[in-house]
Design an enzyme around this catalytic site. Sequence first.
Site, PDB file in Angstrom:
ATOM      1  N   GLU A   1       0.848  -1.394   0.013  1.00  6.64           N
ATOM      2  CA  GLU A   1       0.102   0.015   0.028  1.00  6.64           C
ATOM      3  C   GLU A   1       0.860   1.267  -0.167  1.00  6.64           C
ATOM      4  OE1 GLU A   1      -0.642   1.793   3.440  1.00  6.64           O
ATOM      5  OE2 GLU A   1       1.295   0.767   3.958  1.00  6.64           O
TER       6      GLU A   1
ATOM      7  N   GLN B   1       3.564   3.901  18.329  1.00  7.02           N
ATOM      8  CA  GLN B   1       3.745   2.799  17.916  1.00  7.02           C
ATOM      9  C   GLN B   1       4.943   2.170  17.371  1.00  7.02           C
ATOM     10  OE1 GLN B   1       0.048   2.009  15.708  1.00  7.02           O
ATOM     11  NE2 GLN B   1      -0.593   1.090  17.381  1.00  7.02           N
TER      12      GLN B   1
ATOM     13  N   HIS C   1      -8.143  -3.078  11.156  1.00 10.08           N
ATOM     14  CA  HIS C   1      -6.890  -2.058  11.784  1.00 10.08           C
ATOM     15  C   HIS C   1      -6.162  -2.667  12.846  1.00 10.08           C
ATOM     16  CE1 HIS C   1      -8.900   0.921   9.314  1.00 10.08           C
ATOM     17  NE2 HIS C   1      -9.960   0.627  10.045  1.00 10.08           N
TER      18      HIS C   1
ATOM     19  N   GLN D   1      -1.929  -4.246  13.650  1.00 10.94           N
ATOM     20  CA  GLN D   1      -1.306  -3.674  14.668  1.00 10.94           C
ATOM     21  C   GLN D   1      -0.626  -4.801  15.593  1.00 10.94           C
ATOM     22  OE1 GLN D   1      -3.346  -0.523  16.556  1.00 10.94           O
ATOM     23  NE2 GLN D   1      -4.386  -0.054  14.578  1.00 10.94           N
TER      24      GLN D   1
ATOM     25  N   HIS E   1      -2.815  -3.323   3.764  1.00  6.57           N
ATOM     26  CA  HIS E   1      -1.715  -2.695   4.871  1.00  6.57           C
ATOM     27  C   HIS E   1      -1.366  -3.821   5.781  1.00  6.57           C
ATOM     28  CE1 HIS E   1      -0.874   0.259   7.888  1.00  6.57           C
ATOM     29  NE2 HIS E   1      -1.204   1.100   7.148  1.00  6.57           N
TER      30      HIS E   1
END
Length: 341
Positions: free
Chosen positions: A13, A103, A282, A286, A307
């Site tokens: 991406e 992060q 999402h 992570q 992603h």
Amino acid sequence: MTTIIDIDGSQGEGGGQILRTALSLSMITGKPFRLANIRAGRKKPGLMRQHLVCVQAAQRISNASVQGDELHSQQLEFFPQAIQAGHYDFNIGTAGSTMLVLQTLLPALLLQDKPSRISIQGGTHNPMAPTADFIQQCFLPTISKIGINVEFEVEQAGFFPIGGGKVTATIQPWQNRQSLDLIKRGEVEAIKAYAGVLNLTDDIAKRELAVLQDQLSLSHSQQVYLKGISQGNTAYVAVHTEQHCQLFTALGEMRKSAERVAHDLARGVKNYLKSHAVVDEHLADQLLLPLALGKGGTFTAQCISEHTRTQAAMIQKFLDCEIKFATTIDGTDLITVTTRH
């Protein structure tokens, strides 16, 4: 002679996640990298202010030597040294995301033998990043299941374009590593909605909560009070199940009514409730890095985004681990992280 890992920033991406993951893993493994075509998939390619702060913050905690660390640069070389636990303050200087800086640093600081305390100023509620609420109520509680302990506080909220937000995080050494098993979420125990405004009329939050109350079977709804110097609106819904708490967030936008913001948020929650997945798309990307650094794990995800695939490819460039994507019998996406360290 240490081999430099070459990375093409236009892969997958083509966003800033490639840079942030490279910085985290380079610091942890001690492997330098050369990144070309930074954020080539974006309208304004190259390093923006928040990405530059990620680079500078990583440089500071690992005493790295860096080339190409300037605004709009599309090439970067990063040579880390030893990571230093400690107290750090970082200021993005714009409304750039404090959460993305956090992060980037979190994985490296977790692996030190002393606690670290970091404070970051900038944006806390950004449209293209996890919000402070998501980190505090969804991401951190989920990684606490694998033994990661982070105390997190939002001192001030910050919205685009002014920012002015501030967060602090105290990161404890990761001593008791456990694997993650989040394949089934169990029964839904509660659905809670929250809305807040900063330097705008309360009416906006009230209208959002009214729509969420109408659209979802809420067990609780609450107006939250934010402090800060910028203006903004945030609404979020927490779905508490037996095994997990998944958060869905929405931000107010110019020329978008409070009702539309809440309606779109409710639709996202309904789609999740219809699925069999434990985590949303999402949270899925992570979780990959903490699992790869720990004892691995398995979880079901609402969808495997580009992603997430890009993140998996990046992690496997630096670490000896395997990240597999599969589909369960009922059509839910399944992600398995197997570590070999």
